[in-house]
Design a protein around this motif. Structure first.
Motif, PDB file in Angstrom:
ATOM      1  N   LYS A 166     -74.412  42.426   0.156  1.00 47.48           N
ATOM      2  CA  LYS A 166     -73.106  43.078   0.303  1.00 47.48           C
ATOM      3  C   LYS A 166     -72.050  42.142   0.867  1.00 47.48           C
ATOM      4  O   LYS A 166     -70.898  42.546   1.020  1.00 47.48           O
ATOM      5  CB  LYS A 166     -73.235  44.306   1.213  1.00 47.48           C
ATOM      6  CG  LYS A 166     -74.204  45.368   0.712  1.00 47.48           C
ATOM      7  CD  LYS A 166     -73.728  45.985  -0.577  1.00 47.48           C
ATOM      8  CE  LYS A 166     -74.679  47.087  -1.038  1.00 47.48           C
ATOM      9  NZ  LYS A 166     -74.230  47.705  -2.308  1.00 47.48           N
ATOM     10  N   GLN A 167     -72.446  40.898   1.174  1.00 50.21           N
ATOM     11  CA  GLN A 167     -71.532  39.901   1.743  1.00 50.21           C
ATOM     12  C   GLN A 167     -70.864  40.433   3.013  1.00 50.21           C
ATOM     13  O   GLN A 167     -69.645  40.438   3.148  1.00 50.21           O
ATOM     14  CB  GLN A 167     -70.481  39.481   0.713  1.00 50.21           C
ATOM     15  CG  GLN A 167     -71.078  38.766  -0.497  1.00 50.21           C
ATOM     16  CD  GLN A 167     -70.021  38.221  -1.426  1.00 50.21           C
ATOM     17  OE1 GLN A 167     -68.926  38.754  -1.523  1.00 50.21           O
ATOM     18  NE2 GLN A 167     -70.362  37.137  -2.122  1.00 50.21           N
ATOM     19  N   ILE A 168     -71.717  40.888   3.935  1.00 50.91           N
ATOM     20  CA  ILE A 168     -71.238  41.431   5.197  1.00 50.91           C
ATOM     21  C   ILE A 168     -70.986  40.305   6.192  1.00 50.91           C
ATOM     22  O   ILE A 168     -71.831  39.429   6.375  1.00 50.91           O
ATOM     23  CB  ILE A 168     -72.260  42.431   5.787  1.00 50.91           C
ATOM     24  CG1 ILE A 168     -72.508  43.587   4.798  1.00 50.91           C
ATOM     25  CG2 ILE A 168     -71.772  42.972   7.123  1.00 50.91           C
ATOM     26  CD1 ILE A 168     -71.281  44.418   4.470  1.00 50.91           C
ATOM     27  N   ASN A 169     -69.834  40.327   6.820  1.00 55.26           N
ATOM     28  CA  ASN A 169     -69.514  39.355   7.861  1.00 55.26           C
ATOM     29  C   ASN A 169     -70.384  39.651   9.083  1.00 55.26           C
ATOM     30  O   ASN A 169     -70.306  40.743   9.657  1.00 55.26           O
ATOM     31  CB  ASN A 169     -68.031  39.449   8.227  1.00 55.26           C
ATOM     32  CG  ASN A 169     -67.602  38.343   9.181  1.00 55.26           C
ATOM     33  OD1 ASN A 169     -68.298  38.016  10.131  1.00 55.26           O
ATOM     34  ND2 ASN A 169     -66.424  37.805   8.930  1.00 55.26           N
ATOM     35  N   LEU A 170     -71.190  38.695   9.504  1.00 54.19           N
ATOM     36  CA  LEU A 170     -72.133  38.929  10.602  1.00 54.19           C
ATOM     37  C   LEU A 170     -71.442  39.071  11.950  1.00 54.19           C
ATOM     38  O   LEU A 170     -72.063  39.502  12.926  1.00 54.19           O
ATOM     39  CB  LEU A 170     -73.155  37.795  10.671  1.00 54.19           C
ATOM     40  CG  LEU A 170     -74.078  37.660   9.457  1.00 54.19           C
ATOM     41  CD1 LEU A 170     -75.083  36.549   9.676  1.00 54.19           C
ATOM     42  CD2 LEU A 170     -74.788  38.975   9.152  1.00 54.19           C
ATOM     43  N   LEU A 202     -55.516  45.912   3.630  1.00 53.77           N
ATOM     44  CA  LEU A 202     -56.176  46.241   4.893  1.00 53.77           C
ATOM     45  C   LEU A 202     -55.405  45.708   6.082  1.00 53.77           C
ATOM     46  O   LEU A 202     -55.603  46.153   7.208  1.00 53.77           O
ATOM     47  CB  LEU A 202     -57.589  45.666   4.904  1.00 53.77           C
ATOM     48  CG  LEU A 202     -58.567  46.278   3.901  1.00 53.77           C
ATOM     49  CD1 LEU A 202     -59.884  45.531   3.940  1.00 53.77           C
ATOM     50  CD2 LEU A 202     -58.780  47.760   4.168  1.00 53.77           C
ATOM     51  N   ARG A 203     -54.525  44.718   5.861  1.00 55.19           N
ATOM     52  CA  ARG A 203     -53.787  44.119   6.958  1.00 55.19           C
ATOM     53  C   ARG A 203     -52.533  44.898   7.308  1.00 55.19           C
ATOM     54  O   ARG A 203     -51.840  44.574   8.253  1.00 55.19           O
ATOM     55  CB  ARG A 203     -53.401  42.685   6.597  1.00 55.19           C
ATOM     56  CG  ARG A 203     -54.620  41.781   6.415  1.00 55.19           C
ATOM     57  CD  ARG A 203     -54.198  40.377   6.064  1.00 55.19           C
ATOM     58  NE  ARG A 203     -55.374  39.523   5.919  1.00 55.19           N
ATOM     59  CZ  ARG A 203     -55.308  38.255   5.539  1.00 55.19           C
ATOM     60  NH1 ARG A 203     -54.156  37.699   5.268  1.00 55.19           N
ATOM     61  NH2 ARG A 203     -56.407  37.539   5.440  1.00 55.19           N
ATOM     62  N   ARG A 204     -52.210  45.905   6.516  1.00 57.09           N
ATOM     63  CA  ARG A 204     -51.048  46.711   6.833  1.00 57.09           C
ATOM     64  C   ARG A 204     -51.301  47.553   8.065  1.00 57.09           C
ATOM     65  O   ARG A 204     -52.422  47.907   8.373  1.00 57.09           O
ATOM     66  CB  ARG A 204     -50.690  47.622   5.649  1.00 57.09           C
ATOM     67  CG  ARG A 204     -50.276  46.829   4.414  1.00 57.09           C
ATOM     68  CD  ARG A 204     -50.102  47.739   3.217  1.00 57.09           C
ATOM     69  NE  ARG A 204     -49.804  46.979   2.031  1.00 57.09           N
ATOM     70  CZ  ARG A 204     -49.824  47.492   0.804  1.00 57.09           C
ATOM     71  NH1 ARG A 204     -50.151  48.758   0.623  1.00 57.09           N
ATOM     72  NH2 ARG A 204     -49.543  46.735  -0.229  1.00 57.09           N
ATOM     73  N   PRO A 246     -67.304  43.950   5.079  1.00 56.59           N
ATOM     74  CA  PRO A 246     -67.418  43.069   3.907  1.00 56.59           C
ATOM     75  C   PRO A 246     -66.416  41.930   3.991  1.00 56.59           C
ATOM     76  O   PRO A 246     -65.274  42.116   4.422  1.00 56.59           O
ATOM     77  CB  PRO A 246     -67.104  44.009   2.733  1.00 56.59           C
ATOM     78  CG  PRO A 246     -67.396  45.386   3.246  1.00 56.59           C
ATOM     79  CD  PRO A 246     -67.036  45.354   4.704  1.00 56.59           C
ATOM     80  N   MET A 247     -66.851  40.737   3.595  1.00 55.47           N
ATOM     81  CA  MET A 247     -65.956  39.594   3.588  1.00 55.47           C
ATOM     82  C   MET A 247     -65.007  39.695   2.399  1.00 55.47           C
ATOM     83  O   MET A 247     -65.402  40.160   1.322  1.00 55.47           O
ATOM     84  CB  MET A 247     -66.758  38.297   3.522  1.00 55.47           C
ATOM     85  CG  MET A 247     -67.549  38.016   4.788  1.00 55.47           C
ATOM     86  SD  MET A 247     -68.377  36.411   4.775  1.00 55.47           S
ATOM     87  CE  MET A 247     -69.668  36.726   3.579  1.00 55.47           C
ATOM     88  N   PRO A 248     -63.733  39.284   2.558  1.00 52.88           N
ATOM     89  CA  PRO A 248     -62.767  39.371   1.454  1.00 52.88           C
ATOM     90  C   PRO A 248     -63.158  38.462   0.316  1.00 52.88           C
ATOM     91  O   PRO A 248     -63.661  37.357   0.524  1.00 52.88           O
ATOM     92  CB  PRO A 248     -61.443  38.931   2.099  1.00 52.88           C
ATOM     93  CG  PRO A 248     -61.845  38.092   3.259  1.00 52.88           C
ATOM     94  CD  PRO A 248     -63.127  38.705   3.773  1.00 52.88           C
ATOM     95  N   ALA A 249     -62.936  38.937  -0.900  1.00 57.39           N
ATOM     96  CA  ALA A 249     -63.246  38.145  -2.087  1.00 57.39           C
ATOM     97  C   ALA A 249     -62.133  37.136  -2.320  1.00 57.39           C
ATOM     98  O   ALA A 249     -60.957  37.451  -2.230  1.00 57.39           O
ATOM     99  CB  ALA A 249     -63.394  39.058  -3.303  1.00 57.39           C
TER     100      ALA A 249
END
Length: 280
Positions: free
Chosen positions: A193-197, A219-221, A202-205
């Protein structure tokens, strides 16, 4: 140290719950201490906890089953304070109401039932359905990483102390010790799932258009929407429009100059011819 009666009873219950676990529940005693049990509740469907992996402990007294265990849930859930003793009729808060006929499966089934209700007690918290769903999405990450590398203030309360309490920021060491197969499964899941540890998100694509996709940029809004992002979009759009306009003028400026000059001469000649005709 457990009494012979408690050891015999808990050994029998382990065999029973291993052979026929209740729905959404698994549990086992620690190898070092039969009075320390570890459980996993899987969030049932049609609840805010759907698919969540909730890890906790039951600390049995030496004279079990004549006294109830201390019940804790370590995984943040939005329902209970992590690693805090829970005040339930089946816990050590109410020893007089405990029935010796109740087993580990009975206790954990009661805990799951209470979790999916909205009843409040010591150790429970209030949270929105959305918040609890977000917690559920991060349960595997929290269990296998300890919620990050630093001690969290989330667990700093009086009830989180004592035998069986788990500190956040242990790197998932205790979970890994008690649930090695689940820990490996969680690590594979996070990789897929490319999870940031560090965050559990999830890490941005990364795309060819830049390091930040439109979804991640959204998401930064600011929560609830922000006029700033709208203004930024307008300003950016205006800049693009100006760039396009300037580019077109640069490419066609000589055509515009000659066209304007030609039009001026043509109009002047027509006006001159008209004046001569009028004079004759």
């Amino acid at each position: 140290m457990a009494t012979p009666a408690a050891t015999k009873r808990l050994t029998k219950e382990y065999a029973t719950i291993s052979k026929s676990p209740p729905p959404y529940i698994i549990a086992h005693p620690s190898e070092k201490n039969i009075l320390e049990w570890h459980y996993i509740l899987t969030g049932p469907p049609d609840t805010p906890y759907d698919g969540g992996q909730y890890w906790g402990t039951l600390m049995f007294p030496p004279d079990y089953p004549f006294a109830p265990p201390a019940i804790r849930m370590h995984t943040p859930s939005g329902r209970f304070q992590p690693s805090t003793r829970l005040c339930l009729s089946i816990s050590d808060f109410h020893p007089k109401s405990f029935n010796p006929a109740w087993e580990v499966s009975t206790i954990l089934t009661g805990l799951l039932s209470f979790m999916t209700s909205e009843e409040m007690t010591t150790g429970s918290v209030r949270a929105s359905e959305h918040e609890r769903k977000l917690f559920a999405q991060r349960t595997r990450w929290w269990n296998s990483t300890g919620g990050g590398s630093k001690q969290s203030s989330l667990l700093q309360n009086s009830n989180s102390r004592g035998i069986g309490a788990i500190k956040a920021g242990d790197g998932g060491a205790k979970f890994r010790q008690e649930w090695p197969e689940l820990d490996e499964e969680n690590l594979r899941w996070m990789k897929e799932k490319q999870i940031n540890l560090q965050t559990g998100l999830p890490m941005p694509a990364h795309t060819q258009h830049g390091p930040c996709s439109p979804e991640v940029a959204g998401l930064r809004r600011r929560p609830g929407g922000s006029a700033t992002s709208g203004v930024g979009a307008v300003v950016q759009g205006g800049q693009v429009a100006r760039d396009v306009g300037q580019s077109w003028l640069s490419r066609n400026k000589w055509r515009i100059v000659f066209g304007t000059l030609f039009t001026y001469i043509l109009v002047a000649r027509m006006l001159g011819d008209g004046a001569v005709s009028a004079a004759t």
